[in-house]
Design a protein around this motif. Structure first.
Motif, PDB file in Angstrom:
ATOM      1  N   GLU A 229       0.817  -1.220   0.000  1.00 36.58           N
ATOM      2  CA  GLU A 229       0.000   0.000   0.000  1.00 36.58           C
ATOM      3  C   GLU A 229       0.853   1.274   0.000  1.00 36.58           C
ATOM      4  N   ASN A 234      -3.022   2.199  -5.892  1.00 34.06           N
ATOM      5  CA  ASN A 234      -4.236   1.398  -5.704  1.00 34.06           C
ATOM      6  C   ASN A 234      -3.858  -0.070  -5.511  1.00 34.06           C
ATOM      7  N   SER A 236      -5.583  -4.144  -4.643  1.00 37.17           N
ATOM      8  CA  SER A 236      -6.796  -4.941  -4.675  1.00 37.17           C
ATOM      9  C   SER A 236      -7.321  -5.195  -3.267  1.00 37.17           C
ATOM     10  N   SER A 237      -8.627  -5.283  -3.151  1.00 32.23           N
ATOM     11  CA  SER A 237      -9.246  -5.550  -1.854  1.00 32.23           C
ATOM     12  C   SER A 237      -9.431  -7.034  -1.596  1.00 32.23           C
ATOM     13  N   ASN A 238      -9.293  -7.858  -2.653  1.00 29.45           N
ATOM     14  CA  ASN A 238      -9.546  -9.292  -2.470  1.00 29.45           C
ATOM     15  C   ASN A 238      -8.498 -10.210  -3.088  1.00 29.45           C
ATOM     16  N   THR A 240      -4.352 -11.213  -3.345  1.00 30.29           N
ATOM     17  CA  THR A 240      -2.998 -11.048  -2.821  1.00 30.29           C
ATOM     18  C   THR A 240      -2.013 -11.706  -3.786  1.00 30.29           C
ATOM     19  N   PRO A 260      -1.277  -7.410  -0.721  1.00 25.40           N
ATOM     20  CA  PRO A 260      -2.288  -7.263  -1.778  1.00 25.40           C
ATOM     21  C   PRO A 260      -1.663  -6.921  -3.123  1.00 25.40           C
TER      22      PRO A 260
END
Length: 452
Positions: A229, A234, A236-238, A240, A260
């Protein structure tokens, strides 16, 4: 306290119970470790007609054209990545997800044809890797193995204490002498093998535990995970980096698995070509590497070269670069110097663990696995020879007469209890089982004792 007979018996008893649990696991880990050392070599030799090409010319197909050849044969399947080699005679290897398995598809870049495919998910290496890490029973197997590896550290500590010369014998004599007959010879063989294996075994335990779900996944790996991060705008939220691994095989650097995946910053009309990605990676210094294809419309191209992926042998060259799929700009560039100290040691340790530093490393790992098997077998023989004839049960070493000495053995257990949670759980269970067994045997003996 530490030199008394009662304390020695306490240590011996813990060594016995830990060994009782650990032995089948250590044999399994050694055997699967040997398979994992030689399976890639054997596969490349067995399928040399897929891995290498015969007619090398100056004008190979572009990577984009080779990609299209694979896509034409696997219309409904997902092409996940390509291996880029620096050896002209190597076939180009794509990785394709077919239903619930991953397959390697080989392309001759000079004749422009698909040579064939091999299963990655169902290969001998994948079977050994799954058995090595989970006993092929998922999370439960992972926990059982983590307890076993934690107990192995306890075995090392108690074994060194029991080996330590206490009489006229010198340390060198105790470390090299294998003589006597019967159980004495097996005991000497066991102690000498264990002593010379101890440091390497401890290294393998620590590096192996770093993959385990509790000590590894929840503690050291989480702490060592690179903070993507902070590098990528940006993420990803889901997804890795672990999602880039093929099913059943780990190829992504250890300290990136939980990190991620970054995402491309904006949607565009055209995705950059695979040849552009390969050329940019080579211009950045990559030689042998993998290119992972974008996952979804906001996915990124990812170039990786790591000891974990067997792309390189020198951990100093570990590198992962993410490229925007539309603009080609570098979103994140993570190299060895960006790892924390534990992740750096893991990068080197993985290469040593997998025998990648040349023939000497392969021979050393092979000899080590054989030594651990010998250590386990000699322990079993010692136990069998010590058991009274027609004995029932485990025939554990006797408890010390002074139970306080039994409690004093906690000083050797504290490092395991404090550092390794699953090891602490195992110690508690052993203590409870041992107490219940002794109490049950006492009741049975009292019940069937002759009346006075």
């Amino acid at each position: 306290m530490f030199g008394t007979k009662d304390f020695y018996r306490s240590v011996w008893r813990w060594h016995f119970f830990a060994g009782l649990y650990v032995t089948p696991f250590l044999i399994m880990l050694s055997v699967t470790g040997l398979i994992m050392l030689f399976a890639p070599i054997a596969e490349r030799m067995q399928y040399s007609h897929l891995y290498t090409v015969e007619n090398v010319t100056a004008s190979p197909l572009t990577y984009e054209q080779q990609y299209q050849l694979v896509a034409d044969q696997y219309l409904n399947d997902s092409i996940r990545k390509v291996y880029v080699s620096d050896t002209p005679s190597d076939a180009t290897r794509f990785q394709v997800k077919v239903d619930d398995e991953t397959r390697s598809v080989f392309v001759d870049p000079y004749q422009g044809k698909v040579l064939g495919n091999l299963s990655v998910s169902h290969s001998l290496y994948a079977w050994a890797d799954d058995t090595h890490g989970t006993f092929m029973i998922g999370l439960t197997g992972d926990w059982l193995i983590e307890i076993a590896v934690s107990f192995t550290i306890l075995l090392i500590l108690t074994g060194l204490y029991m080996w330590w010369p206490r009489k006229a014998q010198s340390a060198w004599q105790a470390a090299t002498t294998i003589k006597g007959k019967g159980r004495l010879m097996w005991r000497n063989l066991h102690s000498v093998t264990g002593l010379w294996s101890a440091i390497i075994l401890l290294f393998f335990c620590i590096s192996g535990l770093a993959w385990a779900s509790v000590w590894g996944g929840k503690l050291v790996q989480a702490w060592s995970t690179f903070p993507m991060e902070k590098s990528a705008k940006n993420v990803s939220s889901n997804l890795t980096h672990n999602d880039l691994n093929p099913k059943g095989v780990k190829q992504i650097p250890w300290n990136l698995e939980q990190s991620p995946l970054p995402e491309s910053s904006a949607f565009g009309d055209h995705t950059i070509t695979l040849d552009r990605v390969v050329d940019d990676a080579k211009n950045m210094g990559f030689t042998r590497f993998q290119v992972h294809f974008p996952r979804g419309e906001q996915g990124v191209f990812t170039a990786t070269a790591s000891t974990m992926g067997r792309d390189i042998n020198n951990a100093l060259d570990d590198r992962t670069v993410h490229l925007d799929r539309y603009s080609g700009s570098v979103i994140a560039d993570v190299g060895f110097m960006d790892y924390n100290w534990f992740a750096k040691s893991m990068a080197f340790g993985i290469a040593l663990h997998m025998g990648q530093f040349g023939m000497w490393n392969l021979v050393a790992c092979t000899a080590f696995c054989m030594a651990i098997i010998l250590l386990c077998l000699s322990g079993i023989v010692m136990w069998w020879k010590r058991r009274p004839s027609r004995a029932k049960g485990f025939s554990a070493p006797p408890k010390p007469q002074n139970l306080k000495r039994w409690q004093h053995a906690v000083w050797l257990l504290l490092p395991i209890s404090l550092l390794f949670p699953m090891g602490a759980l195992g110690i508690i269970l052993v203590t409870l089982i041992d107490s219940l067994l002794v109490r049950s045997l006492h009741k049975v003996t009292k019940r069937f004792a002759p009346l006075s």
